[in-house]
Design a protein around this motif. Structure first.
Motif, PDB file in Angstrom:
ATOM      1  N   ARG A  77       0.866  -1.179   0.000  1.00 17.07           N
ATOM      2  CA  ARG A  77       0.000   0.000   0.000  1.00 17.07           C
ATOM      3  C   ARG A  77       0.905   1.232   0.000  1.00 17.07           C
ATOM      4  O   ARG A  77       2.034   1.182   0.474  1.00 17.07           O
ATOM      5  CB  ARG A  77      -0.885   0.023   1.231  1.00 17.07           C
ATOM      6  CG  ARG A  77      -1.969  -1.015   1.211  1.00 17.07           C
ATOM      7  CD  ARG A  77      -2.847  -0.854   2.425  1.00 17.07           C
ATOM      8  NE  ARG A  77      -3.884  -1.866   2.426  1.00 17.07           N
ATOM      9  CZ  ARG A  77      -4.789  -1.964   3.377  1.00 17.07           C
ATOM     10  NH1 ARG A  77      -4.778  -1.130   4.408  1.00 17.07           N
ATOM     11  NH2 ARG A  77      -5.704  -2.896   3.320  1.00 17.07           N
ATOM     12  N   LEU A  78       0.368   2.325  -0.493  1.00 18.48           N
ATOM     13  CA  LEU A  78       1.135   3.565  -0.563  1.00 18.48           C
ATOM     14  C   LEU A  78       1.648   3.973   0.811  1.00 18.48           C
ATOM     15  O   LEU A  78       2.809   4.364   0.946  1.00 18.48           O
ATOM     16  CB  LEU A  78       0.294   4.681  -1.184  1.00 18.48           C
ATOM     17  CG  LEU A  78       0.998   6.011  -1.380  1.00 18.48           C
ATOM     18  CD1 LEU A  78       2.129   5.864  -2.397  1.00 18.48           C
ATOM     19  CD2 LEU A  78       0.023   7.074  -1.826  1.00 18.48           C
ATOM     20  N   ALA A  85      10.158   3.797   3.173  1.00 14.55           N
ATOM     21  CA  ALA A  85      11.165   4.636   2.517  1.00 14.55           C
ATOM     22  C   ALA A  85      11.479   5.899   3.309  1.00 14.55           C
ATOM     23  O   ALA A  85      12.394   6.642   2.949  1.00 14.55           O
ATOM     24  CB  ALA A  85      10.698   5.004   1.111  1.00 14.55           C
ATOM     25  N   GLY A  86      10.707   6.169   4.360  1.00  7.60           N
ATOM     26  CA  GLY A  86      10.936   7.379   5.149  1.00  7.60           C
ATOM     27  C   GLY A  86      10.517   8.639   4.414  1.00  7.60           C
ATOM     28  O   GLY A  86      11.142   9.686   4.554  1.00  7.60           O
ATOM     29  N   MET A  87       9.452   8.526   3.633  1.00  5.95           N
ATOM     30  CA  MET A  87       8.955   9.664   2.857  1.00  5.95           C
ATOM     31  C   MET A  87       7.522   9.970   3.269  1.00  5.95           C
ATOM     32  O   MET A  87       6.850   9.121   3.857  1.00  5.95           O
ATOM     33  CB  MET A  87       8.971   9.323   1.353  1.00  5.95           C
ATOM     34  CG  MET A  87      10.338   9.033   0.794  1.00  5.95           C
ATOM     35  SD  MET A  87      10.278   8.459  -0.925  1.00  5.95           S
ATOM     36  CE  MET A  87       9.725   9.945  -1.763  1.00  5.95           C
ATOM     37  N   THR A  88       7.053  11.150   2.910  1.00  6.49           N
ATOM     38  CA  THR A  88       5.649  11.461   3.145  1.00  6.49           C
ATOM     39  C   THR A  88       4.806  10.687   2.141  1.00  6.49           C
ATOM     40  O   THR A  88       5.277  10.299   1.061  1.00  6.49           O
ATOM     41  CB  THR A  88       5.354  12.961   2.976  1.00  6.49           C
ATOM     42  OG1 THR A  88       5.559  13.329   1.609  1.00  6.49           O
ATOM     43  CG2 THR A  88       6.225  13.809   3.905  1.00  6.49           C
ATOM     44  N   LYS A  89       3.547  10.488   2.491  1.00  4.81           N
ATOM     45  CA  LYS A  89       2.625   9.787   1.594  1.00  4.81           C
ATOM     46  C   LYS A  89       2.478  10.568   0.279  1.00  4.81           C
ATOM     47  O   LYS A  89       2.440   9.979  -0.801  1.00  4.81           O
ATOM     48  CB  LYS A  89       1.273   9.620   2.295  1.00  4.81           C
ATOM     49  CG  LYS A  89       0.276   8.820   1.514  1.00  4.81           C
ATOM     50  CD  LYS A  89      -1.012   8.663   2.303  1.00  4.81           C
ATOM     51  CE  LYS A  89      -2.101   8.084   1.435  1.00  4.81           C
ATOM     52  NZ  LYS A  89      -3.391   8.030   2.127  1.00  4.81           N
ATOM     53  N   GLN A  90       2.422  11.886   0.370  1.00  3.17           N
ATOM     54  CA  GLN A  90       2.264  12.716  -0.825  1.00  3.17           C
ATOM     55  C   GLN A  90       3.485  12.596  -1.738  1.00  3.17           C
ATOM     56  O   GLN A  90       3.349  12.423  -2.944  1.00  3.17           O
ATOM     57  CB  GLN A  90       2.040  14.174  -0.443  1.00  3.17           C
ATOM     58  CG  GLN A  90       1.857  15.075  -1.658  1.00  3.17           C
ATOM     59  CD  GLN A  90       1.613  16.522  -1.268  1.00  3.17           C
ATOM     60  OE1 GLN A  90       1.543  16.857  -0.100  1.00  3.17           O
ATOM     61  NE2 GLN A  90       1.489  17.378  -2.266  1.00  3.17           N
ATOM     62  N   ALA A  91       4.685  12.664  -1.170  1.00  2.00           N
ATOM     63  CA  ALA A  91       5.898  12.551  -1.979  1.00  2.00           C
ATOM     64  C   ALA A  91       5.982  11.176  -2.630  1.00  2.00           C
ATOM     65  O   ALA A  91       6.337  11.045  -3.809  1.00  2.00           O
ATOM     66  CB  ALA A  91       7.138  12.816  -1.130  1.00  2.00           C
ATOM     67  N   MET A  92       5.640  10.129  -1.874  1.00  4.75           N
ATOM     68  CA  MET A  92       5.675   8.783  -2.443  1.00  4.75           C
ATOM     69  C   MET A  92       4.601   8.640  -3.516  1.00  4.75           C
ATOM     70  O   MET A  92       4.822   7.992  -4.539  1.00  4.75           O
ATOM     71  CB  MET A  92       5.493   7.737  -1.340  1.00  4.75           C
ATOM     72  CG  MET A  92       5.558   6.304  -1.862  1.00  4.75           C
ATOM     73  SD  MET A  92       7.071   5.886  -2.792  1.00  4.75           S
ATOM     74  CE  MET A  92       8.234   5.705  -1.460  1.00  4.75           C
TER      75      MET A  92
END
Length: 166
Positions: A77-78, A85-92
């Protein structure tokens, strides 16, 4: 007791530590390693030509490696992918959209939750992943050759222990 007076000297403080501390060196080493992996992938014969051209023109970057490193083979899932990955959901989400456009991944219904989507590798994405695996193996071999087998082993063991809190 009074605090020491502020530095009023015209000599700037020694700040060499900023380029020699462990975090700086690990970050620099990671960027160098990822750049080498992408360079190898730009010339990998099993990578579809369009993706190889994107890598050669530096359109594929370290951020795209996050999907390659973190997307589970059965799909993710997103929110799971972003957290891993240690990223925001929006960036991913933006990154996934780009990878969907390139044909690396696709969104499929989540069998556990009809409202959710899973991101999964396409056949092209699996070829990309195979090329990534080979490029990582070659970059690791080059690292071992440069620093020696003993140092390479100690670095790998130390990073693994540190990364997982052992």
């Amino acid at each position: 007791m009074l605090p020491p007076p502020p530095n009023t000297s015209t000599t700037p403080p020694d700040d060499r530590w900023r380029q020699t501390h462990l975090g700086f060196l690990m970050g620099h080493a990671l960027r160098r390693f990822d750049a080498r992996v992408l360079e190898l992938m730009a010339h990998a014969v099993q990578v579809p030509l369009a993706l190889s051209n994107l890598a050669a023109r530096e359109q594929v970057g370290a951020a795209h490696i996050h999907i390659t490193r973190h997307l589970q083979l059965q799909g993710s899932r997103l929110t799971e992918l972003a957290a891993s990955a240690g990223m925001t959901k929006q960036a991913m989400g933006d990154l996934v959209n780009q990878c969907v456009a390139w044909g690396l991944v696709q969104r499929t219904p989540d069998p556990m939750d009809a409202r959710a989507k899973r991101i999964v590798f396409t056949d092209t994405g699996l070829a990309w992943l195979a090329a990534f695996r080979q490029a990582v193996a070659q970059a690791e071999a080059e690292f071992r050759e440069q620093v020696g087998t003993d140092v390479s082993t100690v670095v790998a063991l130390g990073l693994e222990a540190y990364a997982y809190g052992a």
